[in-house]
Design an enzyme around this catalytic site. Sequence first.
Site, PDB file in Angstrom:
ATOM      1  N   CYS A  45       0.517  -0.861  -0.365  1.00  0.00           N
ATOM      2  CA  CYS A  45      -0.319  -0.269  -0.288  1.00  0.00           C
ATOM      3  C   CYS A  45      -0.086   1.125   0.047  1.00  0.00           C
ATOM      4  CB  CYS A  45      -0.562   0.057   1.075  1.00  0.00           C
ATOM      5  SG  CYS A  45      -2.083  -1.128   1.614  1.00  0.00           S
ATOM      6  N   CYS A  49      -2.854   4.830   2.799  1.00  0.00           N
ATOM      7  CA  CYS A  49      -3.927   4.134   2.354  1.00  0.00           C
ATOM      8  C   CYS A  49      -5.053   3.983   4.361  1.00  0.00           C
ATOM      9  CB  CYS A  49      -3.544   2.663   2.350  1.00  0.00           C
ATOM     10  SG  CYS A  49      -4.648   1.742   1.874  1.00  0.00           S
ATOM     11  N   ARG A  74       1.047  -8.111  -3.855  1.00  0.00           N
ATOM     12  CA  ARG A  74       0.222  -6.952  -5.108  1.00  0.00           C
ATOM     13  C   ARG A  74      -0.278  -5.949  -4.594  1.00  0.00           C
ATOM     14  NH1 ARG A  74      -2.202 -11.538  -2.839  1.00  0.00           N
ATOM     15  NH2 ARG A  74      -3.704 -11.115  -1.833  1.00  0.00           N
ATOM     16  N   CYS A  76      -2.622  -2.672  -3.267  1.00  0.00           N
ATOM     17  CA  CYS A  76      -3.989  -2.408  -2.709  1.00  0.00           C
ATOM     18  C   CYS A  76      -4.996  -2.179  -3.762  1.00  0.00           C
ATOM     19  CB  CYS A  76      -3.599  -1.920  -1.489  1.00  0.00           C
ATOM     20  SG  CYS A  76      -5.465  -1.799  -0.975  1.00  0.00           S
ATOM     21  N   CYS A  79      -6.181   2.050  -2.655  1.00  0.00           N
ATOM     22  CA  CYS A  79      -5.452   2.551  -2.648  1.00  0.00           C
ATOM     23  C   CYS A  79      -4.448   2.725  -3.877  1.00  0.00           C
ATOM     24  CB  CYS A  79      -4.266   3.364  -1.402  1.00  0.00           C
ATOM     25  SG  CYS A  79      -2.715   1.834  -1.426  1.00  0.00           S
TER      26      CYS A  79
END
Length: 377
Positions: A45, A49, A74, A76, A79
């Site tokens: 993030c 976030c 991965r 987010c 955000c």
Amino acid sequence: MRTQRTHRNRSGLANELGRWRAVQARDAGADAGFVYAVRSTGIYCRPSCPSRKPRREHVIFFTVPEAAEREGFRPCRRCRPQETARRHPYAEIVARICRHLESSILTGPAEEEPRMTLAALSVRAGLSPAQLERAFLRVIGITPRQYADAQRMRRLKSDLKKGDDVTTALYNAGYGSSSRLYERAPAQMGMTPATYRRGGAGMQIGCTVAACPLGRLLVAATARGISAVYLGNDDRVLSGELRREYPHAEIFHDRKGLSGWVQALLGHLRGREPRLDLPLDVQATAFQRRVWEELRRIPYGSTRSYSQIARAIGRPKATRAVARACATNPVSVVVPCHRVVREDGNLAGYRWGLDRKRSLLTHEQAAIAKKAVRGQA
């Protein structure tokens, strides 16, 4: 030299502290400077976030989104850090040089080695040597030389497993001399290349068995580090397991020589040494080693699921392979495979029995709770 190193370490700690404060404050002004990833979720993030704040021990920081994704995290969906975080201007150049190094070392001839100096790579990148090194450090956290070294070791292991002799594998991987290879081998392979190729033949392993809170504890080690940690009830059964694990090694009893490591393990099992950082000398594939290194990062008293470990090493679909790596771990406790559980939190298989796995986790969590109570007193 020592003063400079200490200064750098303190600077790094201060930088991490500042980033963590920005995450706690959800500081939008820090969004352009870094992203943070959460090991327990596999997601990264931006500092601002609005999602639930993670625990500090689960968080690691990256300068750019590309670095987080390279480690298997991965973005987010809330955000969208890959869209809002500042992209390093040289990210594409670094990616191109990485592909060049991989292609040259993993599939190219050894004669390409002279082209991999920092000066030669900087010409290919269109940057000065200093600019290229700074860009690598900024984008992926290591220098071009360190990246090249990792690829050389990757090719070396691959060629040895295919049956190449050490000399051939050495020069195909781009090592200019055998001394360079053997200097780096203990740190990166756990044993010398010839021993690795022969499956541990020629190893001299000392072993001893001691009483512990979980029954009997077998510890075996070479001069380089620990090769086996087993738990059980019968000394003869444990010794038989060791000989099956290392059928070609010379095994002998060495109670006195291993007393220091045995005491460290016993102290850990009794809750007196939560952090167990002992050297290892084990036979392992590159994948097993990555899994075991990740397991050693799990905090004392915490757990992770197999899928979380798979994501953390950048192989999110390799959950079953992670489970196999845990099952074949020869150094229980030092590599804490007992801290890996199913997705629903229930206990999965453990080589030394589910009761021992449950006891280990219960004891660790009780030690953490006891320490917290003492801190409040």
